[in-house]
Motif scaffolding. Sequence first.
Motif, mmCIF file in Angstrom:
data_model
loop_
_atom_site.group_PDB
_atom_site.id
_atom_site.type_symbol
_atom_site.label_atom_id
_atom_site.label_comp_id
_atom_site.label_asym_id
_atom_site.label_seq_id
_atom_site.Cartn_x
_atom_site.Cartn_y
_atom_site.Cartn_z
ATOM 1 N N SER A 494 46.124 66.012 0.205
ATOM 2 C CA SER A 494 45.752 66.596 1.496
ATOM 3 C C SER A 494 44.569 67.554 1.395
ATOM 4 C CB SER A 494 46.956 67.352 2.088
ATOM 5 O OG SER A 494 47.376 68.384 1.211
ATOM 6 N N ALA A 495 44.015 67.702 0.175
ATOM 7 C CA ALA A 495 42.894 68.630 -0.006
ATOM 8 C C ALA A 495 41.625 68.072 0.640
ATOM 9 C CB ALA A 495 42.661 68.873 -1.492
ATOM 10 N N PRO A 496 40.886 68.887 1.391
ATOM 11 C CA PRO A 496 39.645 68.395 2.029
ATOM 12 C C PRO A 496 38.526 68.242 1.000
ATOM 13 C CG PRO A 496 39.931 70.744 2.439
ATOM 14 C CD PRO A 496 41.183 70.283 1.742
ATOM 15 N N ASN A 497 37.766 67.173 1.129
ATOM 16 C CA ASN A 497 36.566 66.976 0.306
ATOM 17 C C ASN A 497 36.823 67.094 -1.198
ATOM 18 O OD1 ASN A 497 34.983 66.682 2.654
ATOM 19 N ND2 ASN A 497 34.856 68.922 2.846
ATOM 20 N N ASN A 498 37.997 66.641 -1.631
ATOM 21 C CA ASN A 498 38.306 66.666 -3.071
ATOM 22 C C ASN A 498 38.129 68.047 -3.684
ATOM 23 O OD1 ASN A 498 38.833 63.999 -2.855
ATOM 24 N ND2 ASN A 498 37.339 63.306 -4.356
ATOM 25 N N VAL A 499 38.634 69.067 -3.019
ATOM 26 C CA VAL A 499 38.530 70.437 -3.518
ATOM 27 C C VAL A 499 39.653 70.684 -4.523
ATOM 28 C CG1 VAL A 499 38.598 72.883 -2.921
ATOM 29 C CG2 VAL A 499 37.454 71.256 -1.398
ATOM 30 N N HIS A 500 39.312 71.005 -5.752
ATOM 31 C CA HIS A 500 40.297 71.264 -6.795
ATOM 32 C C HIS A 500 40.791 72.701 -6.717
ATOM 33 C CE1 HIS A 500 39.618 67.642 -9.500
ATOM 34 N NE2 HIS A 500 38.749 67.475 -8.511
ATOM 35 N N THR A 501 42.042 72.898 -7.120
ATOM 36 C CA THR A 501 42.579 74.262 -7.131
ATOM 37 C C THR A 501 42.009 75.068 -8.282
ATOM 38 O OG1 THR A 501 44.460 73.578 -8.508
ATOM 39 C CG2 THR A 501 44.752 73.494 -6.111
ATOM 40 N N GLY A 502 41.624 74.382 -9.352
ATOM 41 C CA GLY A 502 41.120 75.085 -10.514
ATOM 42 C C GLY A 502 42.236 75.672 -11.358
ATOM 43 N N GLU A 503 41.844 76.537 -12.285
ATOM 44 C CA GLU A 503 42.797 77.066 -13.263
ATOM 45 C C GLU A 503 43.474 78.331 -12.738
ATOM 46 O OE1 GLU A 503 42.885 78.029 -18.087
ATOM 47 O OE2 GLU A 503 40.999 77.979 -16.989
ATOM 48 N N ASN A 504 44.782 78.426 -13.042
ATOM 49 C CA ASN A 504 45.542 79.614 -12.661
ATOM 50 C C ASN A 504 46.648 79.839 -13.688
ATOM 51 O OD1 ASN A 504 46.352 81.761 -10.663
ATOM 52 N ND2 ASN A 504 48.225 80.528 -10.651
ATOM 53 N N PHE A 505 46.854 81.088 -14.081
ATOM 54 C CA PHE A 505 47.888 81.410 -15.054
ATOM 55 C C PHE A 505 48.810 82.469 -14.467
ATOM 56 C CE2 PHE A 505 49.749 83.685 -18.633
ATOM 57 C CZ PHE A 505 50.198 82.637 -19.428
ATOM 58 N N TYR A 506 50.117 82.195 -14.554
ATOM 59 C CA TYR A 506 51.104 83.140 -14.035
ATOM 60 C C TYR A 506 52.142 83.430 -15.114
ATOM 61 C CZ TYR A 506 55.033 85.077 -11.413
ATOM 62 O OH TYR A 506 56.057 85.878 -10.979
ATOM 63 N N ARG A 507 52.398 84.699 -15.364
ATOM 64 C CA ARG A 507 53.454 85.112 -16.286
ATOM 65 C C ARG A 507 54.436 85.990 -15.518
ATOM 66 N NH1 ARG A 507 53.926 85.480 -21.747
ATOM 67 N NH2 ARG A 507 51.686 85.066 -22.028
ATOM 68 N N ALA A 508 55.679 85.568 -15.492
ATOM 69 C CA ALA A 508 56.691 86.340 -14.784
ATOM 70 C C ALA A 508 57.162 87.505 -15.638
ATOM 71 C CB ALA A 508 57.878 85.442 -14.434
ATOM 72 N N PRO A 509 57.480 88.624 -15.035
ATOM 73 C CA PRO A 509 58.092 89.707 -15.804
ATOM 74 C C PRO A 509 59.461 89.260 -16.313
ATOM 75 C CG PRO A 509 58.204 90.161 -13.451
ATOM 76 C CD PRO A 509 57.336 88.957 -13.608
ATOM 77 N N GLN A 510 59.874 89.768 -17.467
ATOM 78 C CA GLN A 510 61.168 89.382 -18.028
ATOM 79 C C GLN A 510 62.283 89.734 -17.048
ATOM 80 O OE1 GLN A 510 62.141 89.856 -22.272
ATOM 81 N NE2 GLN A 510 63.928 91.042 -21.626
ATOM 82 N N HIS A 511 63.194 88.799 -16.892
ATOM 83 C CA HIS A 511 64.320 88.999 -15.979
ATOM 84 C C HIS A 511 65.597 89.135 -16.788
ATOM 85 C CE1 HIS A 511 66.567 88.604 -12.193
ATOM 86 N NE2 HIS A 511 67.452 87.941 -12.918
ATOM 87 N N ASP A 512 66.345 90.213 -16.558
ATOM 88 C CA ASP A 512 67.614 90.454 -17.247
ATOM 89 C C ASP A 512 68.731 90.519 -16.221
ATOM 90 O OD1 ASP A 512 66.720 91.038 -20.132
ATOM 91 O OD2 ASP A 512 65.471 92.421 -18.976
ATOM 92 N N GLU A 513 69.831 89.868 -16.557
ATOM 93 C CA GLU A 513 70.933 89.805 -15.608
ATOM 94 C C GLU A 513 72.252 89.658 -16.353
ATOM 95 O OE1 GLU A 513 70.400 87.958 -11.531
ATOM 96 O OE2 GLU A 513 71.623 86.426 -12.524
ATOM 97 N N THR A 514 73.291 90.317 -15.855
ATOM 98 C CA THR A 514 74.636 90.217 -16.427
ATOM 99 C C THR A 514 75.551 89.504 -15.447
ATOM 100 O OG1 THR A 514 74.350 92.261 -17.687
ATOM 101 C CG2 THR A 514 76.599 91.507 -17.330
ATOM 102 N N GLY A 515 76.316 88.549 -15.947
ATOM 103 C CA GLY A 515 77.253 87.812 -15.113
ATOM 104 C C GLY A 515 78.640 87.811 -15.723
#
Length: 809
Positions: A494-515
């Motif tokens: 669905s991108a117009p005119n073959n527009v690329h998103t390019g490079e992206n880097f995401y790092r989530a913060p560490q998640h700690d949870e007790t169950g």
Amino acid sequence: MTGKQWQAAPRHRPTPIATAAALLMLGIAAPGQAQQAAQTPAAGEQLKLETVVVSANRRIEKLEDVPQSITVLGEEYMQRNNVREFNDIVNLSPALSISVGTQVGTNSINMRGIGTTSNNLGIEGDIAVIIDDLPYAQPQQAFKDQADVARVEVLKGPQSTMFGKSAIAGAVVMTTKPIGAGPMKTNVSLFKSSDDEYRASAALSGRLSDDVAMRLFASKTNFPGLLNNLTTGRKQNGSGGKSFVTKFMWKVNNDLDVMITPQYDHSLSTGNTAAITSIDPGVGYLYNKNYTALSNTEVLRGINVSPFNRDIRNDSPTGLESTNRGIGVRINYQFQDSSPLRGHALTSISSVVKNLSNDFRDNDNIDLISTFYQVNHQGKPSGIADPPEINGTSDSKTSTQEFRLTSPDEGALRYLVGIWIARNSLDRGYYRGNPFVKETNFTNYETTSSNLNRAIYTNGTWDFAPRNTLTAGLRVNRESNNYTFHTIDSLSSSAPNNVHTGENFYRAPQHDETGVTGKLAYSYHFTPDVMAYGSAATGRKGVAYDMTSGANNVNVFKRLPLAAETAESFELGFKANLWNNRATFNAAAFRTRFHDYQTSATERFSDGSQASVLYSIPALQTKGFEADTTVLLTRELQLNASLAFTRATILNWTQGPCYSGAKDCTVPNELVPGAFLRDASGGTMPNAPKWKLSMGADYRVPQGWLPFKTSFNVQWRTQSRVQGAISQDPSLNRPGYGIVDLGASMSDDKGKYKLSIGLKNVADHHYASGNVGSFLNFKRASGPDIKSLGWQPARDAFRYATIRLDAAF
């Protein structure tokens, strides 16, 4: 006196005829769980069924003493029914089903109608699979040959307390064959089917000395498949592999023994390709109506479109190739009589399992290079002759360490306490389509997910009064999660005119949870052989991160991690050994509710973009009834039957997805003004049959009638229709079916040789394991689109014969 000292109490003994008649009626109307083999006593000895034992509470106990619903599949029963893959186990357990995705790597296991309905590897499975105390990190690791398996226990309902967070809906516990107690012996097995499946295996097992023993097992299997690829001349939707399972036992002294279990397997499954079964009349053109080279008459050349068509045309392979390497070390120490812990056992279980897999697919399902004809940003054919494919690699590693202290089996109070540490890591790389042709939905990314789990758990059984028993368990789990997503590049259709998103880097913060999870059960023994129980249990599955192409959309990261999934379950059951242990009957009624159920759905964001992303359904429920019966009617004739009635429904999902053709998409999207969704509350969970039933009989010819030990068996299984997708798309519904299998075997008096033959799907009843709503769609030059439907036939959707030879020497 304790609860185990009242066994001499008088009890009512029903007459054999009355009991047999009642159980046969129950077998016809209400069957389900433990498949038992008849003992073969000499003339004059008592006739009875073998005792069935389970390890649901991490100690060996009689099935009828454990207050929960369990299916047990023994070695003889599985051999008689040609069990090779996990799908074969599902066919024999009414509580189990499988959801088949577009790729083998996204197939999932369902228990009582609940399983993971997502193509996202970031979601853990709802059903834990454990082999000899080695857990699988991903459900896809179970879809392979089940090598050298002696017993399968299907534990229903939440099992998180004993088996961890991936067992929120249940667990399947497999035990491989033990080391022989005597001198070294060899077993060889050869199998061939009329539709070209073959299996070959060999095992060497026994003692090397008084203190050292080992078992070596190797197998090679192959099934070419049910579909015919007219382009390549090869079969499709088959499977096979090679496996090596070893066990080394060293008895260090009378109190200490060590078991080492290295394992290796390599598998290749060439599913889940669909074959076209129907198409609207007329001539249309695939992808773009301006290019007649992709007309349906050309794309489907040579294919006879019919309800049970098995011909396809693909120019790229589709399937999953997977390699597992693992090792387990089990050390068991029995405390001496002089110790304060006399009779207790301390067990250490260490394991490392590594899996490397590649899932690949012909993304356009045709053998013409569609990219060549698809348009570039100038509106002209791209001229690119690269076929659109999918390639996804997954590299996972699971390391575990467990310590258990187990009390003696005797006494009014029996308990265990344990410590569990596990580290899981998953690296995923994915490449789909062509970067210059936007219709291929090009994407290229790398993502990682890891978690560290630390848990302490305990379970105990207390015979607090004659006939009365309490069973309780508790688990506290601490989980730490890390996640990264690296979009290398992507290009949406669905991108117009073959527009690329390019490079992206995401790092989530560490998640700690007790169950915290737990279970509590009360059981009352009417007699030592008849018991009723009531139980409650909770389950919990950890948070989830998106590891699909939907995470190329930066809006996705704002919603991560997805909340933990939880469950609470209630069960009432009855278990009985009757007729002097010649008949058993087990029944259970249950209700389990799930909250924040993790799945995938297409979501539209406020900036107008959309992606298939992780999603939580507020509430689901499964409830129903299960029962089974086994009757040793005579010395020669044994009957079995099993049943599951299940209603797995969506209780609350007001923001459900709209499927093609839906007329009730009138609910405003809470996140996107002006967009609409549908209220999916009250819908049925996918691949959850309301009824699933199995019945069988095994007749052993009386000795002396024939020169060989001879037996005949018949097994019938049936299930009702299923909904094919959580979206409730009616075009994906699949009808119910019924399958009858026949078999016979002959063996010599000493059991050295056994020849077995079988006829699967005697009536040649065709049915699907999965289907596709809009398989290949073609656009007309004018007028409505031409739509088509497809199907994915099950392994035994067509009749075939088998022959097997087993030899021991």
